[in-house]
Every structure is written in structure tokens, then in C-alpha cells.
Scaffold this active site. Structure first.
Site: not given
Ligand code: MG
Length: 447
Positions: A96, A239, A241, A243
Site C-alpha cells: 500500500s 496511494d 495500491d 484503494d
Molecule cells: Mg492502500
């Protein structure tokens, strides 16, 4: 051997070839393989070690008889959407927003949500037992590549907004994908929404040399200064990744995650709807819910808890102050592309500048601090709540006439997080100062 805790609040995290070695990842892969059934979808972010960790996890899964569907580099919510729509388990290799040297392993359930703690405990038990059912040679799993998972995901996101209305506005967007997992998918989504897109850091660079993967104002100076030139309607940043997404207004001002969440809630929720957010989020969200007649449920801090509470209550929208928003109609996980599309949808509908929309929200000020914890939390908590009106959903939240102070012990470090919010900036600062010194004094007395 006692069961070893492997999963933290966000899956397994570590530094490749230090604690996150190929041998460890292989054994984790075999443990996951003993727990899941059927084919397993795997994906990863742009980190250098992604191929290595993924290969080890895949080998463990195939050795325990699972076929692999390799979706390549994609945002975590795109993998989650694939798992949900195909009813299969998934594994995401990502750390992440952590620094570039880290990587991690996250397991996704067949409904697209992160697996719950009891399932993690089962996998940890299998890992600790160190005995795996290795299948006979003819049962070993095989791997195939699927290259349209991003398109399936983008189409699903587009189906949830008024594409025609957004396209008519011809928005100019500056998108900083931070060299991460959305380097390809977010520019593609924006093009499909008829936007003129200028990208920043849209090459997949797992060293994250351009900026830190955490989308905080101090890491987004390039984006904010380019926005200040005034040629764009909206700036966005993900960020690592993707999400999460944060927004910069047309003047280059960072929009706090609480405010963007409140804006989305105001436009998505209506009378009778349920909205979910942790106790740490701004009262702006409570006010907005009250103004539209929606019911707000407050949970402990953490996206999986917010997601589970949303499922249990059929909530329409929920999220956290860090730019992680969950839209129930689409899927019950944080989703950067969905959040971005909802924001463009409401901008298209209102025909107003993003800064004007934000200015109309109830204004609150949050002061965040942290203090080293030197004494037992239960002792400290007992002293802090004495004579106060408190909420104990997570840590303690001390309610005042003009705001609140939330004090939470960190789950991973010996620190206390202090959040103080008020409608008045000076009052928020005063409360934060007051509790920092109060906690220091108490720790001295109790220690
Ligand atoms: Mg993330």
C-alpha cells in the site's frame, strides 16, 4: 509450535529478503493454499520485489493444487472486484502506502472483501503446524494470465456514474498516480470520462523515486504547485495500491479526506440511508448525515471494520479520513477509481468549482498529535475518563461542548494517537495541547 501472528491490520508486511523472504512467502502460499478452495486470482502493485514474492506465493498455491489466474499489475480494488464477480479467492502482493523497501501479502475473500480475522487465524494455524497436503504430480496447479481485469473493473466503475453528463463537462484533470498500481488504470478511466488528463508519476516505478507512496500534503508538493497555476478543474493522487484517492482543488489547496468524504456522503446518501465511518472522522460527516436524513454508524478505526459494518447494515457509503471511501453499490472495499468517479459525477451535476462545494460544508478543525506511551493503557484510560462524558468505541473519545478529543493506543507501536476536533481552530489546538501535557503528567505519576 504456538500459532504465530503473521497478519497485521493490513495483511502481512515485511522487507523482502529480510523478514519477507522467498522461503517465508512460499510457506505462506502453501498455508493459504490449504485454507482456500478453487482457482486463486493474484495481482500486485509496482514494487520491485512484486515478481519475486508473487512467484513464491504462487508456487505454494500451485503445490497445494490451485490453479492461478495472474492479473498482473493492478489496483487492489480491481483485484477485489475480480474476486467478487468471479466468486474466487485472491491474493494481492502490495504494501500500500509503505516505504519502497516494503512489500506485503493480502488475502481476499470470495466476496471481494479482505478476509476476516478468524480466517487469518486459521491460515496462521496452518503455517504454525508446518504440515501441508502437497498434491500428486498430476494435481499441481497451473498459471494463466488474464489481461482484461482492469477493463472489467473500469467498466463496472463507469456503470455507477452518469458518464454522459461527466463527458459533457470536459474536465481537465491532473492525476498523480505516484508510480503505483493505478499508473495505467486511472488515466484510462479518466479518458473514458471525457477528461483531458495530464499525468504525474504515471510510470510504474517500484522504487517510488518521485514521491512517497502515502498521499499526504507534504508528499504532493509537485501536484499542488502545478494545480496552483489554475489550468485544471481537479487534482488527484493515489496511494501505492490505489484503494485510496485524495483531491486537490482548482487553486492547489489540499482537500482533507474528511471533507471529501463529507462531500460524497452529502451527494450520495438520502433520507433513511445508512452511512458508516470510524470514531476518528470529523463531525462534518455527522452534520451532513443529519441534513439529508441519513443515519451514521461510527466504528473502530480500520477499513475492514468499516466495510463489515456496511455489509451488516446495508450501508450506501462509508470511509475514513485518509481518502479511503467505500461505495456499497459497487463493492464493499475502499476503491480509489470509484471514489474519483463519484467526485466527478457530483462536480458535473453541480456545475460548480470543487473549492466552492467544499466551502459549503460544515467547517471543523482537527489537530492530530502523538505521544510515546510509557504506562499501561488501562491505567491511563481510567484516569483520563474520570468525570468526563466519553465514548469507548475505540480508545476513548472525550466529548466537549465545542468538540471532542480522541485518544487511541496504537496497535503496533508504543504510542498514543491524539485527535482533537472543534469548530474553532484555536479550541482544537488548545485541546490537543491540553491532552498532550495531561497524558505526559499522568504517565509520570503512574509510571
Ligand atoms: Mg492502500
Amino acid at each position: 509450535m504456538a500459532d504465530q501472528r503473521l497478519f497485521g491490520t493490513n495483511g502481512i508486511r515485511g522487507i523482502p529478503n529480510e523478514d519477507l523472504t522467498p522461503d517465508f512467502a512460499l510457506r505462506v502460499g502453501k498455508s493459504i493454499g490449504m485454507f482456500v478452495s478453487g482457482e486463486v486470482a493474484v495481482g500486485r502493485d509496482t514494487r520491485i520485489s512484486g515478481d519475486m514474492i508473487m512467484s513464491s506465493v504462487n508456487a505454494g498455491l500451485m503445490a497445494t493444487g490451485h490453479d492461478i489466474i495472474d492479473l498482473g499489475i493492478l489496483p487492489t480494488p480491481a483485484l477485489q472486484y475480480y474476486c467478487k464477480t468471479h466468486g474466487i479467492y485472491g491474493v494481492m502482493i502490495t504494501a500500500s502506502h509503505n516505504p519502497p523497501q516494503y512489500n506485503g501479502i493480502k488475502v481476499i475473500d470470495r466476496d471481494g472483501t479482505e478476509i476476516e480475522r478468524p480466517s487469518e487465524e486459521k491460515i496462521e494455524g496452518i503455517y504454525g503446524g508446518n504440515s501441508f497436503n502437497m498434491v500428486k504430480w498430476e494435481g499441481v496447479g497451473r498459471l494463466r494470465h488474464v489481461d482484461d481485469a482492469i477493463d472489467q473493473y473500469i467498466n463496472a466503475v463507469l456503470s455507477r456514474v452518469d458518464v454522459k453528463r461527466i463527458r459533457e463537462r470536459k474536465f481537465r484533470i491532473l492525476a498523480d498516480t505516484g508510480n503505483g498500481a493505478a499508473y495505467f488504470s486511472t488515466p484510462r478511466l479518466l479518458e473514458k470520462l471525457g477528461c483531458t488528463v495530464v499525468t504525474l508519476n504515471a510510470n510504474p516505478d517500484g522504487r517510488f523515486t518521485s514521491r512517497n507512496a502515502e498521499p499526504k500534503p507534504e508528499n504532493l508538493r509537485d501536484l499542488m504547485s502545478l494545480m496552483a497555476d489554475g489550468n485544471f478543474d481537479l487534482g488527484i493522487a493515489h496511494d501505492g495500491d490505489a484503494d485510496r484517492v485524495v483531491f486537490i482543488d482548482e487553486r492547489g489547496e489540499f482537500i482533507d479526506g474528511d471533507r471529501s468524504l463529507a462531500l460524497l456522503v452529502k451527494n450520495v446518501a438520502s433520507a433513511g440511508d445508512i452511512v458508516v465511518t470510524p470514531v476518528s472522522s470529523s463531525d462534518a460527516i455527522s452534520d451532513v448525515c443529519a441534513s439529508v436524513g441519513a443515519t451514521l454508524i461510527r466504528t473502530k478505526v480500520g477499513a475492514p471494520i468499516v466495510a463489515r459494518t456496511m455489509i451488516q447494515n446495508g450501508a450506501v457509503i462509508g470511509g475514513e479520513e485518509n481518502g479511503g471511501v467505500i461505495y456499497g453499490k459497487h463493492q464493499y472495499c475502499r476503491d480509489g477509481a470509484m471514489t474519483l468517479s463519484l467526485m466527478l459525477d457530483l462536480m458535473a451535476r453541480s456545475n460548480r468549482k470543487i473549492s466552492e462545494l467544499v466551502r459549503e460544508l460544515p467547517q471543523y478543525f482537527l489537530d492530530k498529535r502523538q505521544v510515546e506511551r510509557t504506562v499501561d493503557w488501562t491505567l491511563l484510560e481510567r484516569e483520563l475518563r474520570r468525570g468526563e462524558k466519553v465514548d469507548t468505541t475505540d480508545g476513548i473519545k472525550i466529548m466537549k461542548e465545542d468538540g471532542w478529543i480522541l485518544i487511541r493506543p496504537s496497535g503496533t507501536e508504543r504510542i498514543l494517537r491524539i485527535y482533537a476536533e472543534s469548530t474553532d481552530m484555536a479550541a482544537a489546538r488548545h485541546y490537543a495541547d491540553q491532552y498532550v501535557s495531561k497524558i505526559k503528567d499522568l504517565q509520570e505519576k503512574l509510571g
